[in-house]
Design a protein around this motif. Structure first.
Motif, short mmCIF file in Angstrom:
data_model
loop_
_atom_site.label_atom_id
_atom_site.label_comp_id
_atom_site.label_asym_id
_atom_site.label_seq_id
_atom_site.Cartn_x
_atom_site.Cartn_y
_atom_site.Cartn_z
N ARG A 36 0.83 -1.21 0.00
CA ARG A 36 0.00 0.00 0.00
C ARG A 36 0.87 1.26 0.00
NH1 ARG A 36 -4.73 0.08 4.19
NH2 ARG A 36 -5.50 1.61 2.68
N ALA A 37 1.97 1.22 0.73
CA ALA A 37 2.88 2.37 0.73
C ALA A 37 3.47 2.59 -0.66
CB ALA A 37 3.99 2.15 1.75
N ALA A 38 3.73 1.49 -1.38
CA ALA A 38 4.28 1.60 -2.73
C ALA A 38 3.25 2.18 -3.69
CB ALA A 38 4.76 0.24 -3.21
N MET A 39 2.00 1.76 -3.57
CA MET A 39 0.95 2.32 -4.43
C MET A 39 0.72 3.80 -4.13
SD MET A 39 -1.82 -0.74 -5.02
CE MET A 39 -2.12 -1.15 -3.31
N THR A 40 0.79 4.16 -2.85
CA THR A 40 0.72 5.56 -2.47
C THR A 40 1.86 6.35 -3.11
OG1 THR A 40 -0.32 5.04 -0.35
CG2 THR A 40 0.80 7.16 -0.51
N THR A 41 3.02 5.74 -3.15
CA THR A 41 4.19 6.39 -3.74
C THR A 41 3.99 6.62 -5.23
OG1 THR A 41 5.62 5.39 -2.07
CG2 THR A 41 6.70 6.22 -4.05
N LEU A 42 3.43 5.65 -5.93
CA LEU A 42 3.15 5.84 -7.36
C LEU A 42 2.15 6.98 -7.55
CD1 LEU A 42 2.94 2.22 -8.82
CD2 LEU A 42 4.77 3.91 -9.11
N ALA A 43 1.15 7.06 -6.69
CA ALA A 43 0.19 8.17 -6.78
C ALA A 43 0.90 9.51 -6.64
CB ALA A 43 -0.89 8.01 -5.71
N HIS A 44 1.85 9.59 -5.70
CA HIS A 44 2.62 10.82 -5.52
C HIS A 44 3.47 11.13 -6.74
CE1 HIS A 44 2.22 12.55 -1.48
NE2 HIS A 44 1.82 11.35 -1.12
N LEU A 45 4.09 10.12 -7.31
CA LEU A 45 4.93 10.35 -8.49
C LEU A 45 4.09 10.88 -9.64
CD1 LEU A 45 7.22 7.18 -8.29
CD2 LEU A 45 7.89 9.55 -7.83
N TYR A 46 2.91 10.30 -9.87
CA TYR A 46 2.02 10.82 -10.91
C TYR A 46 1.61 12.26 -10.62
CZ TYR A 46 1.12 5.89 -12.27
OH TYR A 46 1.22 4.59 -12.68
N ALA A 47 1.23 12.53 -9.37
CA ALA A 47 0.69 13.84 -9.01
C ALA A 47 1.74 14.94 -9.10
CB ALA A 47 0.09 13.79 -7.61
N GLY B 262 -7.09 -6.97 -9.08
CA GLY B 262 -7.70 -8.28 -9.06
C GLY B 262 -7.70 -8.95 -7.70
N GLU B 263 -7.08 -8.32 -6.71
CA GLU B 263 -7.04 -8.90 -5.37
C GLU B 263 -8.36 -8.67 -4.64
OE1 GLU B 263 -3.60 -8.08 -3.06
OE2 GLU B 263 -2.22 -8.67 -4.65
N SER B 264 -8.59 -9.48 -3.64
CA SER B 264 -9.89 -9.45 -2.96
C SER B 264 -10.02 -8.38 -1.89
CB SER B 264 -10.16 -10.82 -2.32
OG SER B 264 -9.13 -11.15 -1.39
N HIS B 265 -8.90 -7.86 -1.39
CA HIS B 265 -8.95 -6.89 -0.30
C HIS B 265 -9.47 -5.54 -0.78
CE1 HIS B 265 -6.88 -9.74 2.23
NE2 HIS B 265 -5.89 -9.83 1.36
N HIS B 266 -10.52 -5.04 -0.13
CA HIS B 266 -11.14 -3.79 -0.54
C HIS B 266 -10.18 -2.62 -0.45
CE1 HIS B 266 -14.33 -0.96 -1.35
NE2 HIS B 266 -14.07 -0.31 -0.22
N PHE B 267 -9.36 -2.58 0.60
CA PHE B 267 -8.47 -1.43 0.76
C PHE B 267 -7.38 -1.41 -0.31
CE2 PHE B 267 -7.22 -4.81 3.73
CZ PHE B 267 -5.89 -5.05 3.37
N ILE B 268 -6.99 -2.57 -0.82
CA ILE B 268 -6.03 -2.63 -1.91
C ILE B 268 -6.66 -2.05 -3.17
CG2 ILE B 268 -4.74 -4.14 -3.46
CD1 ILE B 268 -3.38 -3.98 -0.82
N LYS B 269 -7.90 -2.45 -3.45
CA LYS B 269 -8.62 -1.93 -4.62
C LYS B 269 -8.76 -0.40 -4.55
CE LYS B 269 -11.50 -6.10 -5.21
NZ LYS B 269 -11.18 -6.48 -6.59
#
Length: 240
Positions: free
Chosen positions: A78-89, A111-118
């Motif tokens: 999740r921290a890595a996905m947050t980081t990609l969001a920052h890089l885009y922004a 495709g994962e089942s966890h809602h917070f990941i989605k």
């Protein structure tokens, strides 16, 4: 306030030692879970406040972040996905060269089942749609999700194609360069006829949005595969 700015986990403090942070993120990503999250936080701080330090090694940084998106520990992922969001922004079109590889890994996580990941995936991809070049965004979405077997991945692809259409406007989508319009309409038409209702929903919404433009029928006749034209025209007829 948009989704990105309202998410408290995306707050980043300015680092007072940017050159130390530039060295530190790499070493942190080689260590424990806690250190990995610290390394990703350093990358976010540099993106927000010292982008000039990141840019010369942006490709290597994105490869490192992609690796952590695949991390089995959800806190790191999740921290890595947050980081990609920052890089885009923060880097915006300077991320164009990295869109395809980063979009692919994000879409696969959808495709994962966890809602917070989605949710994290959708926020990051929304940042990509709003800040990177439309052509690159389209290419990234199609490469990562158009032909994926997982309905959740295709749903996420259709959702962000819908967002891209609304961001650009119907006129720009339908009168853009031939390659863009062709790829966009072909992809949305395919998703609009997908077996999964959750996929069809967003794609058909996109078609109806485009259907309000006078050039839509002409472009559909030109670019939609012959076998799909009757079904697609049926969807468009509901907008008129």
């Amino acid at each position: 306030m948009d989704t990105f700015s309202s998410a408290c986990c995306y707050q980043t403090q300015q680092t007072e030692e940017p050159w130390c942070a530039d060295q530190g993120w790499y070493h942190c990503l080689q260590c424990t879970t806690e250190r990995k999250t610290e390394g990703l936080k350093l990358i976010r701080a540099l993106a927000a406040h010292h982008a000039e330090i990141l840019l010369p090694k942006l490709h290597d940084i994105c490869l490192a972040v992609i690796k952590e998106v695949r991390n089995l520990r959800s806190v790191v992922c999740r921290a890595a996905m947050t980081t990609l969001a920052h890089l885009y922004a923060h880097l915006q079109k300077k991320m164009d060269q990295e869109v395809e590889s980063t979009a692919r890994v994000l879409l696969h996580k959808a495709g994962e089942s966890h809602h917070f990941i989605k949710e994290d995936v959708e926020v990051a991809l929304s940042m990509m749609v709003h800040n990177c070049s439309p052509g690159r965004v389209l290419r990234g979405l199609l490469a990562g999700g158009l032909s994926h077997r997982n309905a959740a991945v295709k749903r996420c692809t259709a959702l962000h194609l819908e967002k891209l259409a609304h961001l650009l406007g119907a006129s720009r989508v339908l009168t853009a360069k031939k390659e863009f319009t062709c790829r966009f309409l072909t992809a949305v038409s395919k998703l609009a006829l997908d077996p999964a209702q959750e996929v069809r929903l967003h794609a058909q919404n996109t078609l109806r949005f485009l259907g309000s433009h006078e050039a839509c029928v002409k472009m559909m006749d030109r670019f939609v595969p012959l076998r799909d034209k009757t079904a697609i025209k049926g969807i468009l007829s509901k907008t008129r």
